[in-house]
Write an enzyme that holds these catalytic residues in place. Structure first.
Site, PDB file in Angstrom:
ATOM      1  N   ARG A  62     -97.619  20.094  86.159  1.00 16.17           N
ATOM      2  CA  ARG A  62     -96.254  19.553  86.168  1.00 16.17           C
ATOM      3  C   ARG A  62     -96.155  18.317  85.274  1.00 16.17           C
ATOM      4  O   ARG A  62     -95.148  18.125  84.588  1.00 16.17           O
ATOM      5  CB  ARG A  62     -95.831  19.202  87.602  1.00 16.17           C
ATOM      6  CG  ARG A  62     -95.407  20.432  88.396  1.00 16.17           C
ATOM      7  CD  ARG A  62     -95.574  20.251  89.893  1.00 16.17           C
ATOM      8  NE  ARG A  62     -94.747  19.230  90.479  1.00 16.17           N
ATOM      9  CZ  ARG A  62     -95.039  18.590  91.611  1.00 16.17           C
ATOM     10  NH1 ARG A  62     -96.153  18.868  92.269  1.00 16.17           N
ATOM     11  NH2 ARG A  62     -94.222  17.678  92.086  1.00 16.17           N
ATOM     12  N   ARG A  74     -95.715  19.903 100.187  1.00 17.75           N
ATOM     13  CA  ARG A  74     -95.140  20.911  99.298  1.00 17.75           C
ATOM     14  C   ARG A  74     -96.240  21.734  98.659  1.00 17.75           C
ATOM     15  O   ARG A  74     -97.267  21.200  98.261  1.00 17.75           O
ATOM     16  CB  ARG A  74     -94.315  20.217  98.198  1.00 17.75           C
ATOM     17  CG  ARG A  74     -92.855  20.076  98.569  1.00 17.75           C
ATOM     18  CD  ARG A  74     -92.096  19.231  97.593  1.00 17.75           C
ATOM     19  NE  ARG A  74     -92.331  19.567  96.200  1.00 17.75           N
ATOM     20  CZ  ARG A  74     -91.695  18.974  95.180  1.00 17.75           C
ATOM     21  NH1 ARG A  74     -90.813  18.019  95.425  1.00 17.75           N
ATOM     22  NH2 ARG A  74     -91.947  19.312  93.949  1.00 17.75           N
ATOM     23  N   ARG A 110     -98.458  12.995  99.281  1.00 20.79           N
ATOM     24  CA  ARG A 110     -97.057  13.059  99.700  1.00 20.79           C
ATOM     25  C   ARG A 110     -96.829  14.059 100.839  1.00 20.79           C
ATOM     26  O   ARG A 110     -97.385  15.153 100.850  1.00 20.79           O
ATOM     27  CB  ARG A 110     -96.199  13.464  98.503  1.00 20.79           C
ATOM     28  CG  ARG A 110     -94.745  13.630  98.839  1.00 20.79           C
ATOM     29  CD  ARG A 110     -93.884  13.529  97.632  1.00 20.79           C
ATOM     30  NE  ARG A 110     -93.874  14.760  96.859  1.00 20.79           N
ATOM     31  CZ  ARG A 110     -93.081  14.937  95.788  1.00 20.79           C
ATOM     32  NH1 ARG A 110     -92.312  13.957  95.360  1.00 20.79           N
ATOM     33  NH2 ARG A 110     -93.114  16.070  95.129  1.00 20.79           N
ATOM     34  N   LYS A 151     -88.077   9.245  91.870  1.00 19.84           N
ATOM     35  CA  LYS A 151     -86.679   9.620  91.616  1.00 19.84           C
ATOM     36  C   LYS A 151     -85.961  10.061  92.887  1.00 19.84           C
ATOM     37  O   LYS A 151     -84.853   9.649  93.154  1.00 19.84           O
ATOM     38  CB  LYS A 151     -86.587  10.845  90.680  1.00 19.84           C
ATOM     39  CG  LYS A 151     -87.001  10.671  89.281  1.00 19.84           C
ATOM     40  CD  LYS A 151     -86.696  11.932  88.466  1.00 19.84           C
ATOM     41  CE  LYS A 151     -87.287  13.217  89.027  1.00 19.84           C
ATOM     42  NZ  LYS A 151     -88.692  13.436  88.908  1.00 19.84           N
ATOM     43  N   ARG A 169     -83.965  18.800  82.589  1.00 21.61           N
ATOM     44  CA  ARG A 169     -85.418  18.714  82.419  1.00 21.61           C
ATOM     45  C   ARG A 169     -85.866  19.249  81.072  1.00 21.61           C
ATOM     46  O   ARG A 169     -87.052  19.217  80.765  1.00 21.61           O
ATOM     47  CB  ARG A 169     -86.065  19.578  83.492  1.00 21.61           C
ATOM     48  CG  ARG A 169     -86.930  18.836  84.473  1.00 21.61           C
ATOM     49  CD  ARG A 169     -87.377  19.886  85.467  1.00 21.61           C
ATOM     50  NE  ARG A 169     -88.455  19.487  86.280  1.00 21.61           N
ATOM     51  CZ  ARG A 169     -88.337  18.967  87.497  1.00 21.61           C
ATOM     52  NH1 ARG A 169     -87.168  18.731  88.014  1.00 21.61           N
ATOM     53  NH2 ARG A 169     -89.407  18.683  88.192  1.00 21.61           N
TER      54      ARG A 169
HETATM   55  P1  ADP Z   1     -90.925  17.153  90.974  1.00 17.83           P
HETATM   56  O1  ADP Z   1     -89.987  16.262  90.204  1.00 17.83           O
HETATM   57  O2  ADP Z   1     -91.710  16.426  91.998  1.00 17.83           O
HETATM   58  O3  ADP Z   1     -91.782  18.046  90.111  1.00 17.83           O
HETATM   59  P2  ADP Z   1     -88.704  18.877  91.891  1.00 17.83           P
HETATM   60  O4  ADP Z   1     -88.404  19.015  93.328  1.00 17.83           O
HETATM   61  O5  ADP Z   1     -87.709  18.174  91.024  1.00 17.83           O
HETATM   62  O6  ADP Z   1     -90.117  18.178  91.857  1.00 17.83           O
HETATM   63  O7  ADP Z   1     -88.951  20.328  91.249  1.00 17.83           O
HETATM   64  C1  ADP Z   1     -89.841  21.257  91.799  1.00 17.83           C
HETATM   65  C2  ADP Z   1     -89.913  22.500  90.931  1.00 17.83           C
HETATM   66  O8  ADP Z   1     -88.622  23.118  90.868  1.00 17.83           O
HETATM   67  C3  ADP Z   1     -90.279  22.266  89.466  1.00 17.83           C
HETATM   68  O9  ADP Z   1     -91.670  22.204  89.271  1.00 17.83           O
HETATM   69  C4  ADP Z   1     -89.644  23.497  88.793  1.00 17.83           C
HETATM   70  O10 ADP Z   1     -90.415  24.655  88.995  1.00 17.83           O
HETATM   71  C5  ADP Z   1     -88.363  23.661  89.583  1.00 17.83           C
HETATM   72  N1  ADP Z   1     -87.241  22.908  88.966  1.00 17.83           N
HETATM   73  C6  ADP Z   1     -86.555  21.886  89.533  1.00 17.83           C
HETATM   74  N2  ADP Z   1     -85.607  21.412  88.696  1.00 17.83           N
HETATM   75  C7  ADP Z   1     -85.681  22.169  87.573  1.00 17.83           C
HETATM   76  C8  ADP Z   1     -84.985  22.182  86.328  1.00 17.83           C
HETATM   77  N3  ADP Z   1     -83.999  21.307  86.077  1.00 17.83           N
HETATM   78  N4  ADP Z   1     -85.363  23.094  85.396  1.00 17.83           N
HETATM   79  C9  ADP Z   1     -86.324  23.978  85.629  1.00 17.83           C
HETATM   80  N5  ADP Z   1     -87.036  24.016  86.763  1.00 17.83           N
HETATM   81  C10 ADP Z   1     -86.731  23.122  87.736  1.00 17.83           C
END
Ligand code: ADP
Ligand code: ZN
Length: 213
Positions: free
Chosen positions: A171, A160, A127, A13, A88
């Protein structure tokens, strides 16, 4: 063009959102990036969020909804934006829907990137991300020219803290439980489109462009 990219962690994404942002000249809005920036700043919000992020758990709905509401009314969002990692949960999707309805600005499409779970694990454990510009690399499938150095800007790459096996598994579970139901939510609204997320990054991007333009 207002677009949502759905798909599990590691589905690509973020990479596709970066490409779309350059091509269509609209900002990518990643709640993950916004939260990581808040962590770096050491602000109260970041300190709270970090506890959840490091464990692979979701940050509270009201926190991310607040961030998004503020972000989408900024001037650079006038012509549209790409949401990456938001919504999400169903609650987040509902709140976004209400906010946009009040502005008479609906989401145009929701694209779901589908990738097999085994592939996701391989991608995420290898990654490496640029601290400065966010460009992503992979240790084996897309290594940088110089080890741990970004091809784009020359800054240092890092792993990360949530890209370790245990947290990744968590996750992915949370994605299935909390986020995957959004597919049905948007399918009912006639907005859902699906792309198979294997194959090359460029091939997926051209498919994606055809779908949204
Ligand atoms: P990925 O899609 O690789 O898990 P992201 O960078 O989108 O990584 O998100 C990293 C972390 O940030 C998530 O595991 C969560 O803890 C938090 N996070 C990001 N976006 C949201 C969201 N929309 N709602 C709740 N937590 C979020
Ligand atoms: Zn860089």
């Amino acid at each position: 063009m207002r677009l949502i990219l759905l798909g599990p962690p590691g589905s690509g994404k973020g990479t596709q959102a970066n490409l779309l942002q350059d091509k269509f000249n609209i900002p990518k809005i990643s709640t993950g990036d916004i939260l990581r920036a808040a962590v770096e700043e050491g602000a109260e919000l970041g300190q709270q969020a970090k506890k959840f992020m490091d464990k692979g758990e979701l940050v509270a709905d009201e926190v991310v909804i607040g961030l998004i509401k503020k972000r989408i009314v900024e001037p650079d969002c006038e012509a549209g934006y790409i949401l990456d990692g938001f919504p999400r949960t169903i609650v987040q999707a509902e709140k976004l829907g209400e906010t946009l309805a009040a502005m008479s600005k609906d989401i145009d499409s929701v694209v779901d990137l589908e990738v097999e779970p085994e592939e996701l694990l391989v991608r995420l454990t290898g990654r490496r991300t640029c601290k400065n510009c966010g460009t992503m690399f992979h240790q084996t499938s897309h290594p940088p020219k110089v080890e741990d150095v970004c091809d784009e800007c020359g800054e240092e790459l890092y792993q990360r803290p949530d890209d370790n096996k245990e947290t990744i598994v968590k996750r992915l579970e949370i994605y299935d439980r909390e986020t995957a139901p959004l597919k049905e939510f948007y399918r009912k609204q006639g907005k859902l489109k699906t792309i198979q997320g294997f194959g090359g990054m460029d091939q997926i991007f051209s498919e994606l462009c055809k779908m949204v333009s």
